[in-house]
Design a protein around this motif. Sequence first.
Motif, PDB file in Angstrom:
ATOM      1  N   VAL A   1       1.000  -1.442   0.227  1.00 50.02           N
ATOM      2  CA  VAL A   1       0.094  -0.298   0.061  1.00 50.02           C
ATOM      3  C   VAL A   1       0.931   1.235   0.485  1.00 50.02           C
ATOM      4  N   ASP A   2       0.784   2.495  -1.050  1.00 49.31           N
ATOM      5  CA  ASP A   2       1.613   3.316  -0.505  1.00 49.31           C
ATOM      6  C   ASP A   2       0.436   4.493  -0.999  1.00 49.31           C
ATOM      7  N   HIS A   3       0.770   5.205  -0.186  1.00 49.99           N
ATOM      8  CA  HIS A   3      -0.436   6.711   0.284  1.00 49.99           C
ATOM      9  C   HIS A   3      -0.295   7.648  -0.627  1.00 49.99           C
ATOM     10  N   PRO A   4      -1.128   8.503  -1.146  1.00 45.29           N
ATOM     11  CA  PRO A   4      -0.716   9.644  -2.235  1.00 45.29           C
ATOM     12  C   PRO A   4       0.300  10.420  -0.891  1.00 45.29           C
ATOM     13  N   VAL A   5       0.135  10.652   0.372  1.00 45.73           N
ATOM     14  CA  VAL A   5       0.561  11.347   1.099  1.00 45.73           C
ATOM     15  C   VAL A   5       2.227  11.821   1.084  1.00 45.73           C
ATOM     16  N   VAL A   6       2.583  10.182   0.499  1.00 52.69           N
ATOM     17  CA  VAL A   6       3.792   9.775   0.655  1.00 52.69           C
ATOM     18  C   VAL A   6       4.364   9.734  -0.729  1.00 52.69           C
ATOM     19  N   ARG A   7       3.941   9.628  -1.524  1.00 54.68           N
ATOM     20  CA  ARG A   7       4.023   9.600  -2.467  1.00 54.68           C
ATOM     21  C   ARG A   7       4.860  11.900  -2.878  1.00 54.68           C
ATOM     22  N   ASP A   8       3.483  12.367  -2.727  1.00 47.37           N
ATOM     23  CA  ASP A   8       3.716  13.795  -2.232  1.00 47.37           C
ATOM     24  C   ASP A   8       4.500  13.980  -1.588  1.00 47.37           C
ATOM     25  N   LEU A   9       4.899  13.497  -0.136  1.00 50.28           N
ATOM     26  CA  LEU A   9       6.434  13.676   0.326  1.00 50.28           C
ATOM     27  C   LEU A   9       7.184  13.010  -0.229  1.00 50.28           C
ATOM     28  N   ARG A  10       7.407  11.935  -0.996  1.00 48.04           N
ATOM     29  CA  ARG A  10       8.403  11.734  -2.035  1.00 48.04           C
ATOM     30  C   ARG A  10       9.133  12.738  -3.026  1.00 48.04           C
ATOM     31  N   ALA A  11       8.224  13.556  -3.703  1.00 54.77           N
ATOM     32  CA  ALA A  11       8.589  14.067  -4.743  1.00 54.77           C
ATOM     33  C   ALA A  11       8.453  15.536  -4.622  1.00 54.77           C
ATOM     34  N   LEU A  12       8.608  16.101  -2.930  1.00 55.47           N
ATOM     35  CA  LEU A  12       9.500  17.228  -2.624  1.00 55.47           C
ATOM     36  C   LEU A  12      10.641  17.616  -2.474  1.00 55.47           C
ATOM     37  N   ASP A  13      11.328  18.273  -3.269  1.00 56.98           N
ATOM     38  CA  ASP A  13      11.957  19.104  -3.188  1.00 56.98           C
ATOM     39  C   ASP A  13      12.949  20.080  -2.430  1.00 56.98           C
ATOM     40  N   LEU A  14      13.268  19.750  -1.601  1.00 56.45           N
ATOM     41  CA  LEU A  14      13.347  20.615  -0.091  1.00 56.45           C
ATOM     42  C   LEU A  14      14.459  21.384  -0.424  1.00 56.45           C
ATOM     43  N   THR A  15      15.117  21.337  -1.045  1.00 58.92           N
ATOM     44  CA  THR A  15      16.031  22.621  -1.088  1.00 58.92           C
ATOM     45  C   THR A  15      15.750  24.251  -1.963  1.00 58.92           C
ATOM     46  N   SER A  16      14.452  23.466  -2.207  1.00 63.84           N
ATOM     47  CA  SER A  16      13.911  25.218  -2.879  1.00 63.84           C
ATOM     48  C   SER A  16      12.390  25.646  -2.092  1.00 63.84           C
ATOM     49  N   LEU A  17      12.389  24.971  -0.971  1.00 67.48           N
ATOM     50  CA  LEU A  17      11.005  25.196  -0.773  1.00 67.48           C
ATOM     51  C   LEU A  17      11.732  26.405   0.564  1.00 67.48           C
ATOM     52  N   THR A  18      10.789  27.423   0.329  1.00 61.50           N
ATOM     53  CA  THR A  18      11.099  28.623   1.343  1.00 61.50           C
ATOM     54  C   THR A  18      10.691  28.179   3.059  1.00 61.50           C
ATOM     55  N   PRO A  19      10.890  28.516   3.928  1.00 64.52           N
ATOM     56  CA  PRO A  19       9.881  28.322   5.183  1.00 64.52           C
ATOM     57  C   PRO A  19       8.435  28.520   5.191  1.00 64.52           C
ATOM     58  N   MET A  20       8.094  29.238   4.609  1.00 65.29           N
ATOM     59  CA  MET A  20       6.794  29.635   4.392  1.00 65.29           C
ATOM     60  C   MET A  20       5.833  28.694   3.527  1.00 65.29           C
ATOM     61  N   GLN A  21       6.626  28.904   2.086  1.00 60.81           N
ATOM     62  CA  GLN A  21       6.497  27.618   1.258  1.00 60.81           C
ATOM     63  C   GLN A  21       6.716  26.243   2.052  1.00 60.81           C
ATOM     64  N   ALA A  22       7.851  25.913   2.850  1.00 58.56           N
ATOM     65  CA  ALA A  22       6.796  24.385   3.334  1.00 58.56           C
ATOM     66  C   ALA A  22       6.049  24.041   4.489  1.00 58.56           C
ATOM     67  N   PHE A  23       5.911  25.770   5.196  1.00 55.27           N
ATOM     68  CA  PHE A  23       4.937  25.701   5.798  1.00 55.27           C
ATOM     69  C   PHE A  23       3.266  25.421   5.475  1.00 55.27           C
ATOM     70  N   ASP A  24       3.360  25.895   4.392  1.00 57.95           N
ATOM     71  CA  ASP A  24       2.228  25.387   3.515  1.00 57.95           C
ATOM     72  C   ASP A  24       1.914  24.285   3.141  1.00 57.95           C
ATOM     73  N   VAL A  25       2.771  23.583   2.617  1.00 57.09           N
ATOM     74  CA  VAL A  25       2.949  22.155   2.213  1.00 57.09           C
ATOM     75  C   VAL A  25       2.613  21.499   3.239  1.00 57.09           C
ATOM     76  N   LEU A  26       3.100  21.040   4.720  1.00 51.56           N
ATOM     77  CA  LEU A  26       2.531  20.644   5.042  1.00 51.56           C
ATOM     78  C   LEU A  26       1.410  20.562   5.519  1.00 51.56           C
ATOM     79  N   ARG A  27       1.232  22.473   5.882  1.00 47.36           N
ATOM     80  CA  ARG A  27      -0.195  22.143   6.049  1.00 47.36           C
ATOM     81  C   ARG A  27      -1.285  21.535   4.801  1.00 47.36           C
ATOM     82  N   LYS A  28      -1.056  21.442   3.553  1.00 47.99           N
ATOM     83  CA  LYS A  28      -1.680  20.838   2.807  1.00 47.99           C
ATOM     84  C   LYS A  28      -1.910  19.393   2.635  1.00 47.99           C
ATOM     85  N   LEU A  29      -0.547  18.613   3.291  1.00 44.65           N
ATOM     86  CA  LEU A  29      -0.434  17.492   3.262  1.00 44.65           C
ATOM     87  C   LEU A  29      -1.435  16.658   5.106  1.00 44.65           C
TER      88      LEU A  29
END
Length: 958
Positions: free
Chosen positions: A921-949
């Motif tokens: 079983v591969d949950h869509p949240v896990v797939r989306d998390l695996r696809a994130l490029d952390l080096t290109s995210l600002t703190p505000m963008q990271a917080f927004d992605v976390l809220r969406k997840l």
Amino acid sequence: MAPASMRPPLSKARSSAGAGDFAAGPLSPEARLTPAMRQYERFKKQHPECVLFFRMGDFYEMFFDDAILCHRVLGITLTERTKGVPMAGVPFHSVEGYLRRMIEQGHRVAVCEQIEDPKLAKGVVERAVTRVLTPGTLVDETLLDESRPNQVAAILFTGAGDDAPAVLAMAELSTGSFTLHDLPADRVADEVARLAPSEVLYVETATGQPPPRVARLREAAPCALTPRPAWTFRPAEARETLFGHFGVATLTGFGLSDDDAAIGPAGALLRYLRETQVGHLSGEARSSDADTASIRRPTRAGGDAVSTPALAHLRPPRRERADDFVIIDATSLRALEIERTLRTGGVDGSLLATLQHCRSPMGKRLLRQWLCFPIRDLARLRRRQRAVGAFVQDRDLAEQLSQRLSNVQDVARIAGRLSTGRATPRDLTALGRSVAVIASVNESLAGHPAFDYESKRLSDLAARLVPLADRIGSMCVDAPPGHLREGGLFRDGVDAELDECRLLQRDGHTFLARYQKELIDQTGIASLKVGFNKVFGYYIEVSHANTRRVPDTFSRKQTLKNAERYITPQLKEFEEKITTAEARAIEREQQLFDQLCREALDRVNDLTGYADLIARLDVLLCFAEVATRYRYVKPELVEAPVLSITQGRHPVLDRILADRFVPNDCELGEIRHPSSVSPQPEGDSIQEPGAASHLPTASLALITGPNMAGKSTYIRQVALIVLLAHTGSFVPAEAATIGLADRIFTRIGAQDELHAGQSTFMVEMTETANILHHATPRSMVILDEIGRGTSTLDGLSLAWAIAETLAGVGCRTLFATHYHELTALAERLPAVRNLHVAVREWGAPGHEEIVFLHRILPGRTDRSYGIHVARIAGLPSATVERAQAVLDTLAVQTEHAPVPEAAAPRTTPAGAQLSLFTEYVDHPVVRDLRALDLTSLTPMQAFDVLRKLQHQATAKGA
């Protein structure tokens, strides 16, 4: 008293009794005293398996169980003449309709005719069973479908097991064809289904029931099974039957050695045909040798028919070589809907109905033969193509020949009715008109090299047949009667005796008027009348007030209330002449009819040869008509096992959908050439045509794509194009190169055989096993959704292995599948190529909208859009949304690394297990998390992605 007078008036004879009011049993003592009933009992004992239609005057009567059966099947009134003897009858002039209904219900009928004129009979009228009607031995026009053959076969298995090979003899009594077929053990049922006999004879068993291997034939092709005595299949008896009928001392000229296994069924079949037509005739004129008997029996024309050699039109047996034809099994015949559609079981919508533009009944039957038995001989196919091409290029020739063939009626079956004594006046005149066009047909073909053989053959036939046609045309009227009971077939002036009889009939009224005037002048009785009555004949009527003035030369004949009727010697003489004139005229017409029939039978071989030639021209003209109307092209036929189709179309759906149908290409085998479409990337997106490229060599194409997008249509259209090419027809495409095929295999659809203990999946695997065991590099194979009848992993494993096996064989294969994991085979095996059905999609994931483009493009897809199809099919929205939610939490992923290379074809050790798949079983949240490029995210963008997840995980119920 003749039996015709035994029948009471219809109003009294038919009561409202029901079948339950009678008890079946042997004839009562009272009934046995009746000569006619003793005669009936004798014929019934000779034909206990048949319903006996017993001619009594103007009716065919049935008694006892036969009467009860006919009451139930035909809906006719049940009555009785002798107490306890059920009785039912049908008028003789409309008997054919009743016979057809009896045969359609699976019953055999013996027809017992009066072979003696009742007026001349001393005691009971002499009768004889003149024919036995069975499903496979029909010859009358009203009992047959002009577009389909009606054949009877005899089968003999040459081994003891249920899977033994067999030999089959098959004949069509209505046309005289007689063929022999060798059936391999694994193709017995399939070949019987393709030959489609209406009746199959087999060696009777002690139990009276057909053995299992015979019973299975009825499952493959609905047909009547008829047991026959074993001795009729013995080589010695069968050989003597063939010797006697064909007048030969050896069968070598027919391609049969003395120990040929086909002799047994051929002889048994011939004997059966003779029995059903000649029967046990007690009063016929026949030689002492039953195998050279000539028969004389009544026909629907009335009176006696022409005396003819029995089955004179039956041709010597001809062996059909299986290697001459492309093998199409029963499964493929059904799946490709060659003769009938799967949905309705009817002809409409089938390939046969779509192509049917033949003018003559012979052509219609031959078209079915060519479609079910495509040929493999390249030289014969090219001759057919040249003929079709000539018609396509010269439309004036095609139109002219079409009009002339429209005047040709069913010459083959008319010849059959002549030979079996069943011809009618309309048959004879139709034969004359049909043969008369031979010169004009030959004139149309003259000067065209593509028809040199046909033209020469027509010239030879014209020399022998045109005089017959001229004689029939000059003697017979243009609008003949359906029978000769009242005459009217022959023209005035063709026969002096007939003219004399007709003159008497026509001038009778003039004589009576003149004679009446003479009597009035002689007697002075102004009210005297000369008249006619069917009961008392001609008479002179004088009122009672004038009887004193009647001369002594008048003889009283009848007394009425107000008058007396008399006769004179002169009037009596005229009566004898006029009353016999009609009968003599009809008798003379019957003699002339018999004479013309004999002349036609002297040319029966020429007539059947002419029918064959017209049928061939008709089918070739039909192919040209289809090619011209629907833009078919001539395919290039080659020996190499290749397949290249440009803008191919499904021959049936192209007609139905017209401009809405989307053509597609197909490329299989060893052809390499530039393509106008660039290879597509993996996935569903569509790219516009790019630069030319070389397509990879491949014998197997894996086709993936959505439901309803056209995968099944595509693979069927390719198979049908290949089939059409092997008939000599042009094909629905812009261009095509087709290598000769030895077989066409299909595995399409879901069907169970619960009566045989086989589930849907078992049937699927059985049909697939047949393909894997018999496919060769020259075969054409189409597969649709293999492995869908079991669990996902089992089905996927089987589909993988089956695709590998077929790729190893090298046969041209189209494999439509929803198992997207199979597309990885293209990276492993050079013989495998990926294709996909293109779609356009837009919208958010899970709520996308798609349009099926029905285009087959290179590349693969990884989605089937099944939930979208369910939505447009009308499933409740809640059900669809739940299905989408479940889909988002499930996945099956192929791990390529552990999959070992395939072993050599068909050599995998038993019990070997391939490690193909890992399920998790591969949950869509896990797939989306695996696809994130952390080096290109600002703190505000990271917080927004976390809220969406977090919101996504909560919404999915994680």
